[in-house]
Write a protein that holds these residues in place. Structure first.
Motif, PDB file in Angstrom:
ATOM      1  N   GLU A  32       0.820  -1.212   0.000  1.00 56.09           N
ATOM      2  CA  GLU A  32       0.000   0.000   0.000  1.00 56.09           C
ATOM      3  C   GLU A  32       0.856   1.266   0.000  1.00 56.09           C
ATOM      4  OE1 GLU A  32      -2.590  -0.469   3.339  1.00 56.09           O
ATOM      5  OE2 GLU A  32      -3.915  -1.867   2.293  1.00 56.09           O
ATOM      6  N   GLY A  33       1.861   1.264  -0.832  1.00 56.17           N
ATOM      7  CA  GLY A  33       2.696   2.448  -0.995  1.00 56.17           C
ATOM      8  C   GLY A  33       3.821   2.583   0.006  1.00 56.17           C
ATOM      9  N   VAL A  34       3.906   1.670   0.970  1.00 56.69           N
ATOM     10  CA  VAL A  34       4.952   1.723   1.991  1.00 56.69           C
ATOM     11  C   VAL A  34       6.005   0.669   1.690  1.00 56.69           C
ATOM     12  CG1 VAL A  34       5.508   1.513   4.436  1.00 56.69           C
ATOM     13  CG2 VAL A  34       3.347   2.564   3.721  1.00 56.69           C
ATOM     14  N   GLY A  35       7.239   1.099   1.465  1.00 59.23           N
ATOM     15  CA  GLY A  35       8.344   0.176   1.284  1.00 59.23           C
ATOM     16  C   GLY A  35       9.057  -0.016   2.618  1.00 59.23           C
ATOM     17  N   THR A  36       9.327  -1.252   2.972  1.00 60.73           N
ATOM     18  CA  THR A  36       9.953  -1.555   4.253  1.00 60.73           C
ATOM     19  C   THR A  36      11.298  -2.242   4.040  1.00 60.73           C
ATOM     20  OG1 THR A  36       7.809  -1.787   5.351  1.00 60.73           O
ATOM     21  CG2 THR A  36       9.728  -2.747   6.465  1.00 60.73           C
ATOM     22  N   ILE A  37      12.324  -1.680   4.644  1.00 60.58           N
ATOM     23  CA  ILE A  37      13.663  -2.265   4.643  1.00 60.58           C
ATOM     24  C   ILE A  37      13.918  -2.817   6.039  1.00 60.58           C
ATOM     25  CG2 ILE A  37      16.151  -1.800   4.486  1.00 60.58           C
ATOM     26  CD1 ILE A  37      15.415   0.513   2.551  1.00 60.58           C
ATOM     27  N   VAL A  38      14.272  -4.092   6.122  1.00 60.69           N
ATOM     28  CA  VAL A  38      14.599  -4.713   7.403  1.00 60.69           C
ATOM     29  C   VAL A  38      16.036  -5.228   7.334  1.00 60.69           C
ATOM     30  CG1 VAL A  38      14.010  -6.456   9.113  1.00 60.69           C
ATOM     31  CG2 VAL A  38      12.204  -5.410   7.729  1.00 60.69           C
ATOM     32  N   LEU A  39      16.911  -4.643   8.124  1.00 61.59           N
ATOM     33  CA  LEU A  39      18.273  -5.155   8.252  1.00 61.59           C
ATOM     34  C   LEU A  39      18.180  -6.455   9.043  1.00 61.59           C
ATOM     35  CD1 LEU A  39      19.991  -1.760   9.149  1.00 61.59           C
ATOM     36  CD2 LEU A  39      19.655  -2.777   6.886  1.00 61.59           C
ATOM     37  N   ASP A  40      18.615  -7.557   8.437  1.00 63.59           N
ATOM     38  CA  ASP A  40      18.179  -8.865   8.931  1.00 63.59           C
ATOM     39  C   ASP A  40      19.347  -9.777   9.314  1.00 63.59           C
ATOM     40  OD1 ASP A  40      16.424 -10.844   9.618  1.00 63.59           O
ATOM     41  OD2 ASP A  40      16.086 -11.552   7.570  1.00 63.59           O
ATOM     42  N   ARG A  41      20.151  -9.318  10.265  1.00 58.21           N
ATOM     43  CA  ARG A  41      21.176 -10.184  10.869  1.00 58.21           C
ATOM     44  C   ARG A  41      21.090 -10.020  12.388  1.00 58.21           C
ATOM     45  NH1 ARG A  41      26.797  -8.748   8.470  1.00 58.21           N
ATOM     46  NH2 ARG A  41      27.362 -10.804   9.289  1.00 58.21           N
ATOM     47  N   PRO A  42      19.935 -10.391  12.960  1.00 55.58           N
ATOM     48  CA  PRO A  42      19.694 -10.082  14.376  1.00 55.58           C
ATOM     49  C   PRO A  42      20.686 -10.747  15.326  1.00 55.58           C
ATOM     50  CG  PRO A  42      18.041 -11.613  13.541  1.00 55.58           C
ATOM     51  CD  PRO A  42      18.801 -11.110  12.351  1.00 55.58           C
ATOM     52  N   GLU A  43      21.247 -11.873  14.933  1.00 62.41           N
ATOM     53  CA  GLU A  43      22.194 -12.562  15.815  1.00 62.41           C
ATOM     54  C   GLU A  43      23.467 -11.746  16.039  1.00 62.41           C
ATOM     55  OE1 GLU A  43      23.392 -13.429  11.665  1.00 62.41           O
ATOM     56  OE2 GLU A  43      21.476 -13.389  12.752  1.00 62.41           O
ATOM     57  N   ARG A  44      23.727 -10.749  15.163  1.00 64.68           N
ATOM     58  CA  ARG A  44      24.898  -9.878  15.305  1.00 64.68           C
ATOM     59  C   ARG A  44      24.476  -8.414  15.382  1.00 64.68           C
ATOM     60  NH1 ARG A  44      29.526 -11.888  11.177  1.00 64.68           N
ATOM     61  NH2 ARG A  44      30.693 -10.342  12.399  1.00 64.68           N
ATOM     62  N   LYS A  45      23.244  -8.181  15.763  1.00 66.33           N
ATOM     63  CA  LYS A  45      22.690  -6.835  15.916  1.00 66.33           C
ATOM     64  C   LYS A  45      22.656  -6.073  14.589  1.00 66.33           C
ATOM     65  CE  LYS A  45      24.396  -6.599  20.689  1.00 66.33           C
ATOM     66  NZ  LYS A  45      23.188  -7.216  21.262  1.00 66.33           N
ATOM     67  N   ASN A  46      22.415  -6.813  13.509  1.00 63.99           N
ATOM     68  CA  ASN A  46      22.147  -6.235  12.181  1.00 63.99           C
ATOM     69  C   ASN A  46      23.261  -5.332  11.652  1.00 63.99           C
ATOM     70  OD1 ASN A  46      19.495  -7.458  12.250  1.00 63.99           O
ATOM     71  ND2 ASN A  46      18.905  -5.810  13.638  1.00 63.99           N
ATOM     72  N   PRO A  47      24.504  -5.805  11.629  1.00 63.91           N
ATOM     73  CA  PRO A  47      25.581  -4.965  11.101  1.00 63.91           C
ATOM     74  C   PRO A  47      25.508  -4.830   9.585  1.00 63.91           C
ATOM     75  CG  PRO A  47      26.412  -7.168  11.507  1.00 63.91           C
ATOM     76  CD  PRO A  47      24.990  -7.142  12.028  1.00 63.91           C
ATOM     77  N   LEU A  48      26.186  -3.810   9.079  1.00 68.33           N
ATOM     78  CA  LEU A  48      26.282  -3.589   7.642  1.00 68.33           C
ATOM     79  C   LEU A  48      27.550  -4.239   7.104  1.00 68.33           C
ATOM     80  CD1 LEU A  48      25.304   0.184   7.577  1.00 68.33           C
ATOM     81  CD2 LEU A  48      23.851  -1.745   6.973  1.00 68.33           C
ATOM     82  N   THR A  49      27.498  -4.653   5.848  1.00 72.91           N
ATOM     83  CA  THR A  49      28.659  -5.197   5.156  1.00 72.91           C
ATOM     84  C   THR A  49      28.928  -4.347   3.919  1.00 72.91           C
ATOM     85  OG1 THR A  49      27.351  -6.669   3.756  1.00 72.91           O
ATOM     86  CG2 THR A  49      28.024  -7.516   5.925  1.00 72.91           C
ATOM     87  N   PHE A  50      30.037  -4.614   3.236  1.00 76.67           N
ATOM     88  CA  PHE A  50      30.303  -3.909   1.986  1.00 76.67           C
ATOM     89  C   PHE A  50      29.117  -4.069   1.036  1.00 76.67           C
ATOM     90  CE2 PHE A  50      34.768  -4.858   3.307  1.00 76.67           C
ATOM     91  CZ  PHE A  50      35.231  -3.553   3.364  1.00 76.67           C
ATOM     92  N   ASP A  51      28.592  -5.290   0.953  1.00 78.61           N
ATOM     93  CA  ASP A  51      27.504  -5.566   0.020  1.00 78.61           C
ATOM     94  C   ASP A  51      26.205  -4.872   0.417  1.00 78.61           C
ATOM     95  OD1 ASP A  51      29.069  -7.164  -1.647  1.00 78.61           O
ATOM     96  OD2 ASP A  51      28.627  -8.989  -0.517  1.00 78.61           O
ATOM     97  N   SER A  52      25.894  -4.865   1.721  1.00 77.51           N
ATOM     98  CA  SER A  52      24.637  -4.224   2.124  1.00 77.51           C
ATOM     99  C   SER A  52      24.707  -2.716   1.979  1.00 77.51           C
ATOM    100  CB  SER A  52      24.250  -4.621   3.553  1.00 77.51           C
ATOM    101  OG  SER A  52      25.233  -4.254   4.492  1.00 77.51           O
ATOM    102  N   TYR A  53      25.860  -2.117   2.256  1.00 79.63           N
ATOM    103  CA  TYR A  53      26.035  -0.689   1.978  1.00 79.63           C
ATOM    104  C   TYR A  53      25.689  -0.391   0.515  1.00 79.63           C
ATOM    105  CZ  TYR A  53      28.648   1.285   6.025  1.00 79.63           C
ATOM    106  OH  TYR A  53      29.025   1.784   7.243  1.00 79.63           O
ATOM    107  N   ALA A  54      26.308  -1.150  -0.390  1.00 74.79           N
ATOM    108  CA  ALA A  54      26.145  -0.879  -1.812  1.00 74.79           C
ATOM    109  C   ALA A  54      24.716  -1.125  -2.269  1.00 74.79           C
ATOM    110  CB  ALA A  54      27.114  -1.745  -2.616  1.00 74.79           C
ATOM    111  N   GLU A  55      24.089  -2.197  -1.755  1.00 67.60           N
ATOM    112  CA  GLU A  55      22.726  -2.479  -2.191  1.00 67.60           C
ATOM    113  C   GLU A  55      21.739  -1.458  -1.639  1.00 67.60           C
ATOM    114  OE1 GLU A  55      19.616  -6.168  -2.833  1.00 67.60           O
ATOM    115  OE2 GLU A  55      21.152  -6.360  -1.276  1.00 67.60           O
TER     116      GLU A  55
END
Length: 283
Positions: A31-54
């Protein structure tokens, strides 16, 4: 979100993102709402080179998305984001030559630029740990909902880096003030949820089990509004940082005149005259 483009041009330039298959986080559209969920909860959802770029590339695509009017950004589990992954990013940066380090820091900065440039308002739902680059993602969002247990920390000084990362020295003082921003950026201290609310970093606090719902409610309210005009508001909020007052007044005059050409403006008037709530369609 729609525009005044000729239909032929719109067909060639507009895209839909409901079927976009994210590789390094969860993505959905409803319904017009886009949701982004950082999904590595076992490590408190850190960012990687790939997730930054995506993330950068997705926010760039949102400029042309016709099925997304607002973004919700959150983490899986009980944390928002712990920042750059210690081993996958920080460890990998040790020993790299300056040109490659600059490529990385420019790429992370490009993510913030893409977040600020996309026309959709971004709502960050922040629970638990919100640190380093995770704090930057929250800062770069347009609206933030936190919890009393959220801990927001710009940890760069703790790892021997400057606080001036990904636009923090430009954006954070505008949100919470120069002195408070200096304290967080120099010392790497955590800002509690209550402090974040009092300082203006958070727009509101919610109970942890109600956070996702509160963010969804706010997103739906935004999505039901005049989305073309919301995009114009976001553009002006961003661009006017570098304008004089006179320049800002003129820029807003031009922006508002464009909004007066939209069908949503007419819809609002006719709804008012009929004593009913307007239904905005974003054109």
């Amino acid at each position: 979100m729609t525009t005044h483009l000729d239909p032929a041009l719109r067909a060639g330039n507009r895209i839909t993102l409901a079927d976009y298959a994210a590789q390094h986080f969860r993505w959905s559209v409803s319904e017009g709402v886009g949701t982004i969920v950082l999904d590595r909860p076992e490590r408190k959802n850190p960012l990687t080179f790939d997730s930054y770029a995506e993330l950068r590339d997705l926010f760039r695509r949102l400029d042309r998305a016709e099925d997304v009017s607002v973004i919700v950004l959150r983490g899986a589990g009980s944390d928002f984001c712990s920042g750059g992954d210690v081993h996958d990013i920080i460890g990998a940066l040790i020993g790299l030559p300056a040109p490659e380090l600059l490529m990385f820091t420019r790429m992370t900065g490009d993510l913030v630029k893409a977040m600020r440039a996309c026309p959709q308002p971004i709502v960050a739902a922040v629970d638990g740990v919100c640190a380093g680059a995770g704090a930057i993602l929250a800062m770069a969002s347009d609206l933030r909902i936190g919890t009393a247990r959220s801990k927001t920390a710009f940890l760069f000084a703790r790892v021997g880096l400057a606080g001036c990362d990904m636009g923090a020295c430009a954006i954070l003082p505008r949100i919470i003030g120069q002195g408070r921003a200096a304290e967080l950026l120099y010392l790497g201290r955590s800002m509690s949820g209550e402090q974040g609310l009092a300082w203006g970093f958070f727009n509101q606090l919610a109970e942890p089990d109600e956070l996702v719902g509160a963010a969804a409610d706010l997103a739906r309210e935004l999505a039901e509004g005049p989305t073309f005009a919301h995009g114009m508001t976001k553009t002006m909020l961003h661009q006017e940082w570098s304008l004089t007052i006179d320049q800002a007044i003129e820029a807003e005059a031009q922006a508002q005149a464009l909004c007066m050409l939209t069908e949503d403006f007419a819809r609002a008037y006719h709804a008012f005259a009929a004593k009913r709530r307007p239904r905005f369609e974003g054109n």
